[in-house]
Scaffold this motif. Structure first.
Motif, PDB file in Angstrom:
ATOM      1  N   THR A  30       0.812  -1.217   0.000  1.00  0.00           N
ATOM      2  CA  THR A  30       0.000   0.000   0.000  1.00  0.00           C
ATOM      3  C   THR A  30       0.844   1.265   0.000  1.00  0.00           C
ATOM      4  O   THR A  30       0.336   2.350  -0.249  1.00  0.00           O
ATOM      5  N   ALA A  31       2.142   1.136   0.300  1.00  0.00           N
ATOM      6  CA  ALA A  31       3.012   2.313   0.280  1.00  0.00           C
ATOM      7  C   ALA A  31       3.540   2.609  -1.116  1.00  0.00           C
ATOM      8  O   ALA A  31       4.107   3.665  -1.372  1.00  0.00           O
ATOM      9  N   ALA A  32       3.364   1.649  -2.043  1.00  0.00           N
ATOM     10  CA  ALA A  32       3.826   1.840  -3.415  1.00  0.00           C
ATOM     11  C   ALA A  32       2.716   2.467  -4.244  1.00  0.00           C
ATOM     12  O   ALA A  32       1.572   2.036  -4.213  1.00  0.00           O
ATOM     13  N   LEU A  33       3.046   3.500  -4.993  1.00  0.00           N
ATOM     14  CA  LEU A  33       2.060   4.226  -5.770  1.00  0.00           C
ATOM     15  C   LEU A  33       2.345   4.100  -7.247  1.00  0.00           C
ATOM     16  O   LEU A  33       3.505   4.140  -7.674  1.00  0.00           O
ATOM     17  N   ASN A  34       1.297   3.951  -8.033  1.00  0.00           N
ATOM     18  CA  ASN A  34       1.480   3.942  -9.468  1.00  0.00           C
ATOM     19  C   ASN A  34       2.068   5.278  -9.901  1.00  0.00           C
ATOM     20  O   ASN A  34       1.581   6.341  -9.523  1.00  0.00           O
ATOM     21  N   VAL A  35       3.130   5.229 -10.667  1.00  0.00           N
ATOM     22  CA  VAL A  35       3.887   6.433 -11.011  1.00  0.00           C
ATOM     23  C   VAL A  35       3.005   7.526 -11.590  1.00  0.00           C
ATOM     24  O   VAL A  35       3.133   8.702 -11.247  1.00  0.00           O
ATOM     25  N   SER A  36       2.080   7.174 -12.459  1.00  0.00           N
ATOM     26  CA  SER A  36       1.305   8.187 -13.167  1.00  0.00           C
ATOM     27  C   SER A  36       0.046   8.620 -12.410  1.00  0.00           C
ATOM     28  O   SER A  36      -0.710   9.435 -12.884  1.00  0.00           O
ATOM     29  N   PHE A  37      -0.165   8.078 -11.199  1.00  0.00           N
ATOM     30  CA  PHE A  37      -1.391   8.391 -10.479  1.00  0.00           C
ATOM     31  C   PHE A  37      -1.146   9.091  -9.142  1.00  0.00           C
ATOM     32  O   PHE A  37      -2.059   9.287  -8.363  1.00  0.00           O
ATOM     33  N   GLU A  38       0.101   9.455  -8.884  1.00  0.00           N
ATOM     34  CA  GLU A  38       0.459  10.193  -7.681  1.00  0.00           C
ATOM     35  C   GLU A  38      -0.202   9.571  -6.452  1.00  0.00           C
ATOM     36  O   GLU A  38      -0.025   8.408  -6.184  1.00  0.00           O
ATOM     37  N   ASN A  39      -0.982  10.352  -5.713  1.00  0.00           N
ATOM     38  CA  ASN A  39      -1.558   9.869  -4.453  1.00  0.00           C
ATOM     39  C   ASN A  39      -2.995   9.378  -4.570  1.00  0.00           C
ATOM     40  O   ASN A  39      -3.668   9.202  -3.566  1.00  0.00           O
ATOM     41  N   GLU A  40      -3.479   9.195  -5.776  1.00  0.00           N
ATOM     42  CA  GLU A  40      -4.854   8.721  -5.942  1.00  0.00           C
ATOM     43  C   GLU A  40      -4.978   7.273  -5.476  1.00  0.00           C
ATOM     44  O   GLU A  40      -4.141   6.428  -5.772  1.00  0.00           O
ATOM     45  N   GLU A  41      -6.033   6.978  -4.731  1.00  0.00           N
ATOM     46  CA  GLU A  41      -6.254   5.653  -4.173  1.00  0.00           C
ATOM     47  C   GLU A  41      -6.996   4.800  -5.194  1.00  0.00           C
ATOM     48  O   GLU A  41      -8.200   4.958  -5.394  1.00  0.00           O
ATOM     49  N   ILE A  42      -6.285   3.899  -5.829  1.00  0.00           N
ATOM     50  CA  ILE A  42      -6.883   3.121  -6.909  1.00  0.00           C
ATOM     51  C   ILE A  42      -6.795   1.620  -6.702  1.00  0.00           C
ATOM     52  O   ILE A  42      -7.370   0.863  -7.481  1.00  0.00           O
ATOM     53  N   ARG A  43      -6.091   1.168  -5.656  1.00  0.00           N
ATOM     54  CA  ARG A  43      -5.947  -0.265  -5.450  1.00  0.00           C
ATOM     55  C   ARG A  43      -5.733  -0.574  -3.973  1.00  0.00           C
ATOM     56  O   ARG A  43      -5.317   0.286  -3.197  1.00  0.00           O
ATOM     57  N   TYR A  44      -6.001  -1.861  -3.629  1.00  0.00           N
ATOM     58  CA  TYR A  44      -5.971  -2.254  -2.228  1.00  0.00           C
ATOM     59  C   TYR A  44      -5.396  -3.659  -2.080  1.00  0.00           C
ATOM     60  O   TYR A  44      -5.535  -4.495  -2.966  1.00  0.00           O
ATOM     61  N   SER A  45      -4.774  -3.895  -0.938  1.00  0.00           N
ATOM     62  CA  SER A  45      -4.317  -5.231  -0.575  1.00  0.00           C
ATOM     63  C   SER A  45      -5.145  -5.717   0.605  1.00  0.00           C
ATOM     64  O   SER A  45      -4.950  -5.261   1.733  1.00  0.00           O
ATOM     65  N   PRO A  46      -6.090  -6.646   0.382  1.00  0.00           N
ATOM     66  CA  PRO A  46      -6.951  -7.099   1.476  1.00  0.00           C
ATOM     67  C   PRO A  46      -6.210  -7.873   2.558  1.00  0.00           C
ATOM     68  O   PRO A  46      -6.719  -8.024   3.666  1.00  0.00           O
ATOM     69  N   LEU A  47      -5.000  -8.364   2.258  1.00  0.00           N
ATOM     70  CA  LEU A  47      -4.236  -9.113   3.253  1.00  0.00           C
ATOM     71  C   LEU A  47      -3.291  -8.211   4.043  1.00  0.00           C
ATOM     72  O   LEU A  47      -2.717  -8.638   5.045  1.00  0.00           O
ATOM     73  N   GLU A  48      -3.142  -6.983   3.593  1.00  0.00           N
ATOM     74  CA  GLU A  48      -2.140  -6.105   4.190  1.00  0.00           C
ATOM     75  C   GLU A  48      -2.746  -4.953   4.990  1.00  0.00           C
ATOM     76  O   GLU A  48      -2.284  -4.631   6.081  1.00  0.00           O
ATOM     77  N   ASP A  49      -3.777  -4.323   4.435  1.00  0.00           N
ATOM     78  CA  ASP A  49      -4.367  -3.168   5.098  1.00  0.00           C
ATOM     79  C   ASP A  49      -5.847  -3.070   4.728  1.00  0.00           C
ATOM     80  O   ASP A  49      -6.208  -2.509   3.703  1.00  0.00           O
ATOM     81  N   LEU A  50      -6.696  -3.631   5.600  1.00  0.00           N
ATOM     82  CA  LEU A  50      -8.128  -3.639   5.318  1.00  0.00           C
ATOM     83  C   LEU A  50      -8.771  -2.273   5.500  1.00  0.00           C
ATOM     84  O   LEU A  50      -9.808  -1.986   4.908  1.00  0.00           O
ATOM     85  N   LYS A  51      -8.167  -1.417   6.315  1.00  0.00           N
ATOM     86  CA  LYS A  51      -8.813  -0.150   6.656  1.00  0.00           C
ATOM     87  C   LYS A  51      -9.064   0.705   5.412  1.00  0.00           C
ATOM     88  O   LYS A  51     -10.100   1.362   5.303  1.00  0.00           O
ATOM     89  N   LYS A  52      -8.123   0.722   4.482  1.00  0.00           N
ATOM     90  CA  LYS A  52      -8.301   1.539   3.280  1.00  0.00           C
ATOM     91  C   LYS A  52      -9.443   1.015   2.421  1.00  0.00           C
ATOM     92  O   LYS A  52     -10.255   1.785   1.900  1.00  0.00           O
ATOM     93  N   LEU A  53      -9.506  -0.299   2.263  1.00  0.00           N
ATOM     94  CA  LEU A  53     -10.597  -0.890   1.487  1.00  0.00           C
ATOM     95  C   LEU A  53     -11.927  -0.661   2.192  1.00  0.00           C
ATOM     96  O   LEU A  53     -12.939  -0.330   1.553  1.00  0.00           O
ATOM     97  N   GLN A  54     -11.951  -0.828   3.496  1.00  0.00           N
ATOM     98  CA  GLN A  54     -13.166  -0.593   4.259  1.00  0.00           C
ATOM     99  C   GLN A  54     -13.631   0.859   4.134  1.00  0.00           C
ATOM    100  O   GLN A  54     -14.825   1.137   4.036  1.00  0.00           O
ATOM    101  N   GLY A  55     -12.659   1.778   4.109  1.00  0.00           N
ATOM    102  CA  GLY A  55     -13.005   3.186   3.929  1.00  0.00           C
ATOM    103  C   GLY A  55     -13.648   3.438   2.579  1.00  0.00           C
ATOM    104  O   GLY A  55     -14.595   4.224   2.458  1.00  0.00           O
ATOM    105  N   ASN A  56     -13.140   2.770   1.538  1.00  0.00           N
ATOM    106  CA  ASN A  56     -13.715   2.888   0.203  1.00  0.00           C
ATOM    107  C   ASN A  56     -15.166   2.417   0.201  1.00  0.00           C
ATOM    108  O   ASN A  56     -16.052   3.100  -0.337  1.00  0.00           O
TER     109      ASN A  56
END
Length: 413
Positions: A30-56
């Motif tokens: 979750t700390a790695a960002l797609n180069v062309s998308f800066e800080n936009e939240e576009i993907r999630y790891s359900p095994l690593e950090d559920l809070k971000k997906l839950q927030g979505n």
């Protein structure tokens, strides 16, 4: 998956050479960002950090419009969800089912659609609704293997990462996924609906759930390219198809991720196992009380029944049979997982699969005649009224509570 017969050859040749790549991105993902998308939240790891997906998911319900649910005869709001599995060219069955479901007039309007592999290719059209049925039909009934991959020669295999090239599949995706589709997905995303596609981060052996609506809604000039790339990655069967490379940044450094078929980790998925849907809906709509219901429909693009087939004593026959059986049982196990997670959220669970008595005309993948037969099969089943199964294969426990009607009106409010 008949091409699983060739996987032992890939293993033999694997030590002959490797291709250069940038360093793999270390966890957390979750700390790695797609180069062309800066800080936009576009993907999630359900095994690593559920809070971000839950927030979505919380935002999806809190900010939704009435287009996200239907009103039942009893006055309850009814949410409908759809999960579409992998299955290679058997995706023609799911495509036909959706077309027939529309013709029957009972196809729901889905709040959330998820897809894996061939299910990921179907998912955008299922998400956008009956208006895209014709594109879905054409994409599964007018193609053959030459539209999906090209076999490599033996010499190129010495320096390759897969038995085939998926240049034809990339072109096929480019044909059907255009700016019009992207804009339509973005419009539905803004209403609070969600389209999720899964791929597998091979370096970190983790599933990655991509929010395709967030990508479509991005301000990035590369959003169409990334949308298409995710669909290709979700369908990239290891050894048979080459992995898809994503460039990411982390702590100011550039890395590369190798992504392959989402089916490596699961054949179908739903976000209900990652969040408490009932609590989420109550928090978003406190004035509703208990006046809402939920349905999860799962389309299994394949068989779930065991099939007798004598196996010859040989490397390719044993390997092929074992791989095919693992894929099938992975799909069955996913039905169990989805069933129990749905029950926890009081979601009515329903699945359908290719009937046990259907005998394919060939085991060859992406055979045009067979894909048309499976499309017609799915279409006819849906037009006649889908006989949804409410518990996973072999389960003898209590049946799912009937919290919502089996089929909701096709029209949106």
């Amino acid at each position: 998956m008949r091409y699983a017969l060739l996987i032992p050859l890939a293993f033999v040749l694997a030590g002959c050479g490797t291709l250069a790549r940038q360093p793999a991105a270390p966890p957390p993902i979750t700390a790695a960002l797609n180069v062309s998308f800066e800080n936009e939240e576009i993907r999630y790891s359900p095994l690593e950090d559920l809070k971000k997906l839950q927030g979505n998911i919380s935002r999806a319900f809190a900010e939704e419009t009435p287009d996200c649910y239907v009103i039942g005869d009893d006055g309850k709001r009814v949410y409908n969800y759809l999960a579409i599995s992998g299955g290679g060219s058997d995706g023609a069955f799911g495509a036909g089912l959706l077309n027939g479901w529309t013709k029957a007039g009972t196809r729901p309007h889905f709040k959330i659609v998820t897809g894996v592999s061939t299910g990921g290719l179907i998912a955008p059209f299922a998400f956008l609704g009956p208006e895209y049925d014709e594109q879905l039909k054409l994409s599964y009934t007018t193609i053959d293997a030459s539209h999906v991959f090209e076999l490599r020669g033996l010499l190129p295999l010495l320096w390759s990462e897969a038995l085939t090239s998926t240049a034809p599949l990339r072109q096929l995706i480019d044909t059907y996924i255009d700016d019009k589709v992207l804009k339509a997905v973005a419009i539905e995303h803004a209403k609070g609906r969600r389209l999720f596609i899964a791929s597998t981060d091979l370096d970190n052996e983790q599933p990655i759930i991509w929010d395709m609506g967030a990508i479509a809604s991005s301000k990035s000039k590369n959003k169409l390219e990334l949308f298409r790339k995710v669909l290709l990655a979700s369908a990239a069967i290891p050894s048979l198809f080459p992995p898809v490379i994503f460039d990411v940044t982390k702590d100011g450094k550039t890395y590369q991720e190798l992504h392959v078929d989402g089916g490596v980790v699961f054949q179908s998925f739903f976000v209900g196992s990652s969040t408490d849907l009932q609590a989420t809906i109550r928090a978003a709509h406190p004035d509703w009380g208990e006046a809402f219901a939920q349905n999860l429909y799962v389309i299994r693009n394949g068989w779930v029944n065991p099939v007798f087939q004598p196996v010859e004593r040989g490397l390719t026959s044993i390997t092929s049979r074992a791989i095919l059986s693992m894929f099938k049982m992975s799909g069955v196990n996913d039905l169990w997982r989805l069933y129990f997670s749905s029950r926890d959220d009081n979601v009515a669970f329903r699945y359908t699969a290719i009937p046990a008595d259907y005998v394919p005309g060939t085991t060859e993948q992406f055979d045009n005649a067979e894909m048309n037969r499976e499309f017609k099969l799915g279409e006819e089943i849906a037009e006649d009224g889908i006989q949804w199964v409410t518990s996973p294969p072999g389960y003898a426990g209590q049946s799912q509570p009937a919290v919502a009607p089996a089929d909701a009106p096709n029209e949106t409010p």
